[in-house]
Scaffold this motif. Structure first.
Motif, PDB file in Angstrom:
ATOM      1  N   GLN A  77       0.825  -1.200   0.000  1.00  0.00           N
ATOM      2  CA  GLN A  77       0.000   0.000   0.000  1.00  0.00           C
ATOM      3  C   GLN A  77       0.864   1.256   0.000  1.00  0.00           C
ATOM      4  O   GLN A  77       1.873   1.330   0.705  1.00  0.00           O
ATOM      5  N   ILE A  78       0.451   2.240  -0.790  1.00  0.00           N
ATOM      6  CA  ILE A  78       1.155   3.519  -0.885  1.00  0.00           C
ATOM      7  C   ILE A  78       0.195   4.620  -0.457  1.00  0.00           C
ATOM      8  O   ILE A  78      -0.948   4.683  -0.927  1.00  0.00           O
ATOM      9  N   THR A  79       0.637   5.499   0.437  1.00  0.00           N
ATOM     10  CA  THR A  79      -0.198   6.598   0.908  1.00  0.00           C
ATOM     11  C   THR A  79       0.076   7.852   0.084  1.00  0.00           C
ATOM     12  O   THR A  79       1.230   8.284  -0.016  1.00  0.00           O
ATOM     13  N   PRO A  80      -0.956   8.448  -0.522  1.00  0.00           N
ATOM     14  CA  PRO A  80      -0.753   9.704  -1.260  1.00  0.00           C
ATOM     15  C   PRO A  80      -0.189  10.787  -0.348  1.00  0.00           C
ATOM     16  O   PRO A  80      -0.503  10.846   0.840  1.00  0.00           O
ATOM     17  N   TRP A  81       0.621  11.659  -0.916  1.00  0.00           N
ATOM     18  CA  TRP A  81       1.235  12.725  -0.138  1.00  0.00           C
ATOM     19  C   TRP A  81       0.303  13.918   0.011  1.00  0.00           C
ATOM     20  O   TRP A  81       0.446  14.711   0.943  1.00  0.00           O
ATOM     21  N   ALA A  82      -0.616  14.076  -0.940  1.00  0.00           N
ATOM     22  CA  ALA A  82      -1.527  15.215  -0.903  1.00  0.00           C
ATOM     23  C   ALA A  82      -2.817  14.854  -1.617  1.00  0.00           C
ATOM     24  O   ALA A  82      -2.836  13.952  -2.463  1.00  0.00           O
ATOM     25  N   THR A  83      -3.888  15.544  -1.269  1.00  0.00           N
ATOM     26  CA  THR A  83      -5.153  15.331  -1.969  1.00  0.00           C
ATOM     27  C   THR A  83      -5.152  16.155  -3.258  1.00  0.00           C
ATOM     28  O   THR A  83      -4.330  17.061  -3.438  1.00  0.00           O
ATOM     29  N   PHE A  84      -6.084  15.827  -4.142  1.00  0.00           N
ATOM     30  CA  PHE A  84      -6.171  16.549  -5.401  1.00  0.00           C
ATOM     31  C   PHE A  84      -6.338  18.049  -5.176  1.00  0.00           C
ATOM     32  O   PHE A  84      -5.759  18.871  -5.886  1.00  0.00           O
ATOM     33  N   GLU A  85      -7.151  18.418  -4.181  1.00  0.00           N
ATOM     34  CA  GLU A  85      -7.435  19.828  -3.930  1.00  0.00           C
ATOM     35  C   GLU A  85      -6.186  20.592  -3.494  1.00  0.00           C
ATOM     36  O   GLU A  85      -6.035  21.777  -3.790  1.00  0.00           O
ATOM     37  N   LYS A  86      -5.290  19.905  -2.800  1.00  0.00           N
ATOM     38  CA  LYS A  86      -4.091  20.570  -2.269  1.00  0.00           C
ATOM     39  C   LYS A  86      -2.850  20.326  -3.119  1.00  0.00           C
ATOM     40  O   LYS A  86      -1.787  20.862  -2.815  1.00  0.00           O
ATOM     41  N   ALA A  87      -2.990  19.526  -4.165  1.00  0.00           N
ATOM     42  CA  ALA A  87      -1.829  19.214  -5.005  1.00  0.00           C
ATOM     43  C   ALA A  87      -1.444  20.430  -5.833  1.00  0.00           C
ATOM     44  O   ALA A  87      -2.307  21.143  -6.358  1.00  0.00           O
ATOM     45  N   GLY A  88      -0.149  20.647  -5.934  1.00  0.00           N
ATOM     46  CA  GLY A  88       0.339  21.774  -6.721  1.00  0.00           C
ATOM     47  C   GLY A  88       0.215  21.514  -8.204  1.00  0.00           C
ATOM     48  O   GLY A  88      -0.098  20.401  -8.623  1.00  0.00           O
ATOM     49  N   PRO A  89       0.413  22.524  -9.019  1.00  0.00           N
ATOM     50  CA  PRO A  89       0.386  22.341 -10.471  1.00  0.00           C
ATOM     51  C   PRO A  89       1.572  21.500 -10.922  1.00  0.00           C
ATOM     52  O   PRO A  89       2.637  21.538 -10.312  1.00  0.00           O
ATOM     53  N   PHE A  90       1.374  20.724 -11.983  1.00  0.00           N
ATOM     54  CA  PHE A  90       2.406  19.812 -12.462  1.00  0.00           C
ATOM     55  C   PHE A  90       2.625  19.985 -13.961  1.00  0.00           C
ATOM     56  O   PHE A  90       1.710  20.341 -14.700  1.00  0.00           O
ATOM     57  N   ASP A  91       3.854  19.691 -14.369  1.00  0.00           N
ATOM     58  CA  ASP A  91       4.144  19.626 -15.802  1.00  0.00           C
ATOM     59  C   ASP A  91       3.596  18.334 -16.394  1.00  0.00           C
ATOM     60  O   ASP A  91       3.133  18.314 -17.534  1.00  0.00           O
ATOM     61  N   TYR A  92       3.685  17.252 -15.617  1.00  0.00           N
ATOM     62  CA  TYR A  92       3.219  15.938 -16.058  1.00  0.00           C
ATOM     63  C   TYR A  92       2.335  15.330 -14.974  1.00  0.00           C
ATOM     64  O   TYR A  92       2.700  15.316 -13.795  1.00  0.00           O
TER      65      TYR A  92
END
Length: 354
Positions: A77-92
């Motif tokens: 199991q892998i735990t996400p580091w952030a939720t979609f709402e708090k995720a920063g903008p990404f190039d990919y």
């Protein structure tokens, strides 16, 4: 998340003022651990020097609908580091898929996030069955997409509206503008290398590949490993028939069932199959099952009876007769001869190094 989050105004800067490449990684339920780890490890190794694993040249974050752990197909199991709402903008934005027929698929929130990424300037990458979620999100219209040969028919069944001419099932990955799709497995390393080579000095990427004991990254036009006899130039209907045979090797389909899945008559299927392969569907399927059994005999310690059942033969006697037609010897004799050859080769190698 609004599409503005992916605006090109965003830029992560390194200590020297140069730009840092950013990756947001979405793990779908029952994702393939190999595909995820291969991609991330190449980012890690190419991002820094001296095996320090610092996110210098690029950074990455695992993001999800919540911070609840996501289970891989192997149970890790892998735990996400952030939720979609708090995720920063990404190039990919990288979507890693895995098992199709086990448990729930991508959630509605995940599909919305992928759609939002596709609507902005980010490049969306689908690895393994991540392409299914991209299709659900509606961001593949007009784009070529790579689908694993093993899931080609599944894709067409789930998305009958898909433009079949844009599906690629005989290449490791496809880069089409801001959409990148990859067949999965070890090819995730290849697609990560292809992305990094767009932005980072090639020698740095090569060093990272060597650390992973990869001699050289495969190009996108490198062929996927296919079942015996499957050629990229084969007629689409024949290609789909062979994929169906491979997926149901333990429960061989009748000609009627196979033809029905392809929306053809049995006579049409037989004529087309013979013209493309020189064999009837029945003969081709039997050869495929015998070849699979031969591989199991030499790569596992399973009993002959167990192999016979898993390869679609009625019993060990039936399997033995068909195997002898193909290889000239009985299954047990074949297994013993291959083990003897391996032992002889190992002895020669040991002698040459002594």
């Amino acid at each position: 998340m609004s599409t503005e989050a992916y605006g090109s105004h965003h830029m992560e800067l390194r200590d020297d003022g140069s730009r840092r490449l950013t990756f947001g990684i979405v793990l779908l339920p029952n994702f393939t651990l190999t595909a995820f780890s291969g991609f991330v490890d190449l980012l890690r190794l190419a991002s820094d020097e001296g095996d320090m694993s610092r996110p210098v040249r690029c950074s990455w974050a695992v993001v999800g609908e919540s911070t609840l752990p996501v289970r891989a197909s192997c149970g890790i199991q892998i735990t996400p580091w952030a939720t979609f709402e708090k995720a920063g903008p990404f190039d990919y934005v990288v979507v890693v898929g895995g098992l199709l027929h086990s448990g729930s698929g991508a959630s509605d929130a995940t599909i919305r996030f992928i759609r939002s990424a596709g609507d902005g300037p980010a490049t969306v990458v689908g690895i393994c069955t991540g392409v299914f979620a991209m299709m659900r999100a509606g961001i593949l219209k007009g784009y070529r997409a790579c689908v694993s040969w093993f899931h080609y028919w599944d894709f067409l069944e789930r998305f009958p509206q898909a433009e079949e001419a844009n599906l690629v099932a005989d290449r490791l990955f496809v880069i089409d503008r801001r959409r990148i799709t990859c067949s999965g497995g070890r090819a995730s390393i290849d697609v990560a290398a292809a992305i990094l080579l767009r932005h980072i000095e090639p020698s740095i990427v090569q060093i990272a590949l060597r650390i992973l004991l990869v001699d050289d990254a495969q190009k996108g036009n490198a062929p996927q490993p296919h079942p015996l006899g499957l050629k990229p130039a084969a007629h689409p209907k024949v290609r789909r028939a062979i994929l169906l045979m491979e997926q149901s090797v333990g429960r061989p389909m009748s000609l009627e069932e196979l033809a029905g899945r392809l929306d053809m008559s049995v006579r049409q299927l037989e004529r087309l199959f013979s013209a493309e392969t020189g064999q009837s569907p029945h003969a081709y399927g039997r050869k495929m099952r015998v070849q699979t059994a031969a591989w199991l005999l030499t790569s596992s310690d399973r009993t002959v009876a167990d192999i016979a059942t898993s390869c679609g033969f009625s019993d060990a006697s039936h399997f033995g007769r068909e195997f002898k037609k193909g290889f000239g010897i009985a299954p047990i004799a074949y297994r013993n001869s291959q083990l003897l050859n391996e032992h002889t080769d190992s002895s020669r190698l040991a002698t040459s190094h002594s």
